[in-house]
Design a protein around this motif. Structure first.
Motif, PDB file in Angstrom:
ATOM      1  N   GLU A   1       0.964  -1.157   0.066  1.00  0.00           N
ATOM      2  CA  GLU A   1       0.098  -0.088  -0.094  1.00  0.00           C
ATOM      3  C   GLU A   1       0.713   1.143  -0.120  1.00  0.00           C
ATOM      4  OE1 GLU A   1      -3.973  -1.158   2.819  1.00  0.00           O
ATOM      5  OE2 GLU A   1      -1.826  -0.751   3.630  1.00  0.00           O
ATOM      6  N   VAL A   2       0.473   2.247  -0.698  1.00  0.00           N
ATOM      7  CA  VAL A   2       0.980   3.718  -0.548  1.00  0.00           C
ATOM      8  C   VAL A   2       0.185   4.252   0.847  1.00  0.00           C
ATOM      9  CG1 VAL A   2       1.098   6.045  -1.598  1.00  0.00           C
ATOM     10  CG2 VAL A   2       1.588   3.913  -2.829  1.00  0.00           C
ATOM     11  N   VAL A   3       1.096   4.651   1.665  1.00  0.00           N
ATOM     12  CA  VAL A   3       0.794   5.334   2.902  1.00  0.00           C
ATOM     13  C   VAL A   3       0.717   6.845   2.960  1.00  0.00           C
ATOM     14  CG1 VAL A   3       0.566   5.356   5.465  1.00  0.00           C
ATOM     15  CG2 VAL A   3       1.408   3.174   4.063  1.00  0.00           C
TER      16      VAL A   3
ATOM     17  N   ALA B   1      -3.562   3.373   0.088  1.00  0.00           N
ATOM     18  CA  ALA B   1      -4.129   2.983  -1.005  1.00  0.00           C
ATOM     19  C   ALA B   1      -3.478   1.744  -1.582  1.00  0.00           C
ATOM     20  CB  ALA B   1      -3.948   4.253  -2.143  1.00  0.00           C
ATOM     21  N   SER B   2      -4.538   0.582  -1.707  1.00  0.00           N
ATOM     22  CA  SER B   2      -3.596  -0.527  -2.240  1.00  0.00           C
ATOM     23  C   SER B   2      -3.227  -0.582  -3.577  1.00  0.00           C
ATOM     24  CB  SER B   2      -4.693  -1.774  -2.247  1.00  0.00           C
ATOM     25  OG  SER B   2      -4.448  -2.943  -2.756  1.00  0.00           O
ATOM     26  N   SER B   3      -2.111  -1.056  -3.858  1.00  0.00           N
ATOM     27  CA  SER B   3      -1.478  -1.147  -5.336  1.00  0.00           C
ATOM     28  C   SER B   3      -2.231  -2.086  -6.217  1.00  0.00           C
ATOM     29  CB  SER B   3       0.123  -1.593  -5.148  1.00  0.00           C
ATOM     30  OG  SER B   3       0.062  -2.925  -4.745  1.00  0.00           O
ATOM     31  N   TRP B   4      -3.081  -2.826  -5.650  1.00  0.00           N
ATOM     32  CA  TRP B   4      -3.697  -3.768  -6.765  1.00  0.00           C
ATOM     33  C   TRP B   4      -4.262  -3.073  -7.779  1.00  0.00           C
ATOM     34  CZ3 TRP B   4      -3.128  -8.768  -7.095  1.00  0.00           C
ATOM     35  CH2 TRP B   4      -4.084  -9.458  -7.802  1.00  0.00           C
ATOM     36  N   THR B   5      -4.881  -2.069  -7.692  1.00  0.00           N
ATOM     37  CA  THR B   5      -5.438  -1.143  -8.984  1.00  0.00           C
ATOM     38  C   THR B   5      -4.470  -0.884 -10.057  1.00  0.00           C
ATOM     39  OG1 THR B   5      -7.210   0.011  -7.557  1.00  0.00           O
ATOM     40  CG2 THR B   5      -6.715   0.680  -9.659  1.00  0.00           C
ATOM     41  N   VAL B   6      -3.399  -0.283  -9.531  1.00  0.00           N
ATOM     42  CA  VAL B   6      -2.259  -0.212 -10.575  1.00  0.00           C
ATOM     43  C   VAL B   6      -1.690  -1.537 -11.066  1.00  0.00           C
ATOM     44  CG1 VAL B   6      -0.463   0.076  -9.100  1.00  0.00           C
ATOM     45  CG2 VAL B   6      -0.460   1.150 -11.113  1.00  0.00           C
ATOM     46  N   LEU B   7      -1.601  -2.379 -10.473  1.00  0.00           N
ATOM     47  CA  LEU B   7      -1.121  -3.591 -10.816  1.00  0.00           C
ATOM     48  C   LEU B   7      -1.986  -4.246 -12.011  1.00  0.00           C
ATOM     49  CD1 LEU B   7      -0.025  -5.618  -7.592  1.00  0.00           C
ATOM     50  CD2 LEU B   7       1.441  -4.529  -9.387  1.00  0.00           C
ATOM     51  N   GLU B   8      -3.117  -4.202 -11.701  1.00  0.00           N
ATOM     52  CA  GLU B   8      -4.235  -4.536 -12.747  1.00  0.00           C
ATOM     53  C   GLU B   8      -4.229  -3.845 -13.938  1.00  0.00           C
ATOM     54  OE1 GLU B   8      -7.991  -4.661 -10.515  1.00  0.00           O
ATOM     55  OE2 GLU B   8      -8.013  -6.488 -10.563  1.00  0.00           O
TER      56      GLU B   8
ATOM     57  N   TRP C   1      -1.628   6.863 -11.721  1.00  0.00           N
ATOM     58  CA  TRP C   1      -2.228   6.271 -10.317  1.00  0.00           C
ATOM     59  C   TRP C   1      -1.680   7.022  -9.103  1.00  0.00           C
ATOM     60  CZ3 TRP C   1      -0.071   3.233  -6.223  1.00  0.00           C
ATOM     61  CH2 TRP C   1      -1.006   2.998  -5.516  1.00  0.00           C
ATOM     62  N   VAL C   2      -0.209   7.266  -9.032  1.00  0.00           N
ATOM     63  CA  VAL C   2       0.132   7.908  -7.946  1.00  0.00           C
ATOM     64  C   VAL C   2      -0.353   9.144  -7.643  1.00  0.00           C
ATOM     65  CG1 VAL C   2       2.086   8.969  -6.649  1.00  0.00           C
ATOM     66  CG2 VAL C   2       2.182   6.695  -7.688  1.00  0.00           C
ATOM     67  N   ARG C   3      -0.888   9.982  -9.020  1.00  0.00           N
ATOM     68  CA  ARG C   3      -1.476  11.406  -8.902  1.00  0.00           C
ATOM     69  C   ARG C   3      -2.826  11.152  -8.376  1.00  0.00           C
ATOM     70  NH1 ARG C   3       1.705  15.232 -11.421  1.00  0.00           N
ATOM     71  NH2 ARG C   3       3.499  14.310 -12.660  1.00  0.00           N
TER      72      ARG C   3
ATOM     73  N   LYS D   1     -15.724   1.744  -0.074  1.00  0.00           N
ATOM     74  CA  LYS D   1     -14.153   1.204   0.636  1.00  0.00           C
ATOM     75  C   LYS D   1     -13.102   2.159   0.166  1.00  0.00           C
ATOM     76  CE  LYS D   1     -15.686  -3.697  -0.403  1.00  0.00           C
ATOM     77  NZ  LYS D   1     -15.220  -4.679  -1.293  1.00  0.00           N
ATOM     78  N   ALA D   2     -13.436   2.868  -0.991  1.00  0.00           N
ATOM     79  CA  ALA D   2     -12.259   3.872  -1.261  1.00  0.00           C
ATOM     80  C   ALA D   2     -12.429   4.964  -0.253  1.00  0.00           C
ATOM     81  CB  ALA D   2     -12.555   4.563  -2.538  1.00  0.00           C
TER      82      ALA D   2
END
Length: 285
Positions: A35-37, A47-54, A71-73, A138-139
């Motif tokens: 996760e990015v903290v 924010a879990s990195s799963w979204t950007v991995l997909e 995604w980071v932005r 959830k977001a």
């Protein structure tokens, strides 16, 4: 050709670490949870990195730096909004409530903070605010640092349900329905799993239960075979109230029995010869 998200994890996580100092200097990457903290005052957003991995798994490898950058932005923008929400709501935990709704379709529950409440209903976490409230996503929960939510039911009881009214109302000659209500409330339905507290003791055979709208529960304690005549009338009342409600909940009738179980009952259930309810009717004869 696409790959599995986890196959991209090492390279994508390395890209995230590379861009964080420039795009979100106060943020850091938690390798343990992927996760990015982002620090938010005395709290933090994750924010879990799963979204950007997909996203990267579906994209050519040459575009991954751009995908990660975007995604980071996005994560930083959402964190900025979360700061605004914290200032707007104050301690948002004080505003969280539990609302019981008929079982949601998978597409409707996606992204919401929802847990099953038995076989036929879901428990949805809400932000109770006249202008900015609504279902907790959830977001939003992640951005506001809302993780353990065991206190939500206590909030609902203490702030919404402590002043519900309980009275009996004639349904048929000699037969009353118990009405648990709070006009205008969106949360009386949350008492659906606690109907025993409104029923006489002992209550061996359970009760008919209707929750036509979120402000009202209807209960009929089952004591005799009179339930054969009561059920069709009870079902009509529930259906009519549901159709006329500003905040409808469920149009059907349920049998509350044993270990907080709720069994749906069709209006003609007394004439069916099988099932647990039919067994109960034979026992009452």
């Amino acid at each position: 050709m696409s790959m599995e998200p986890l196959d991209a994890a090492a390279d994508v996580h390395a890209l995230i670490r590379d861009v964080l100092p420039e795009l979100a200097p106060s943020a850091w990457f938690d390798s343990g949870t992927s996760e990015v903290v982002l620090p938010l005052g005395r709290s933090e957003a994750r924010a879990s990195s799963w979204t950007v991995l997909e996203r990267c798994a579906r994209a050519p490898r040459s575009t991954w730096p751009r995908v990660v950058d975007e995604w980071v932005r996005e994560v930083g923008d959402r964190a900025f909004l979360a700061v605004g929400e914290m200032e707007l709501f104050g301690d948002v935990r004080e505003l969280l409530r539990l609302r019981i709704v008929p079982k949601l379709a998978p597409r409707d529950r996606e992204g919401l903070v929802v847990v099953p409440a038995g076989d036929h209903f879901d428990a949805m976490v809400m932000i109770e605010h006249p202008r900015y409230g609504g279902p907790l996503t959830k977001a939003r929960a992640g951005l506001l640092g809302l993780h353990k939510l065991g206190y939500v039911m206590t909030n609902t009881h203490d702030r919404e349900l402590s002043d519900v009214s309980v009275h009996d109302q004639p349904l048929l000659p000699g037969q009353n329905v118990r009405v648990v209500a709070k006009p205008g409330s969106r949360y009386v339905s949350a008492l659906l799993s606690e109907v025993d507290q409104f029923l006489p003791v002992p209550n061996e055979h359970g009760a008919l239960v209707g929750v036509p709208c979120h402000s009202t529960l209807l209960l009929y304690p089952i004591r005799s075979t009179a339930v054969r005549e009561v059920l069709p009338v009870f079902a009509d009342v529930v259906r009519e109230m549901h159709a006329a409600a500003d905040d409808p909940c469920a149009p059907g009738v349920y049998w509350s029995h044993g270990e907080r179980r709720l069994t749906p009952l069709p209006p003609d259930a007394p004439h069916e010869g099988t099932g647990e309810f039919a067994t109960l009717l034979r026992k009452l004869c």
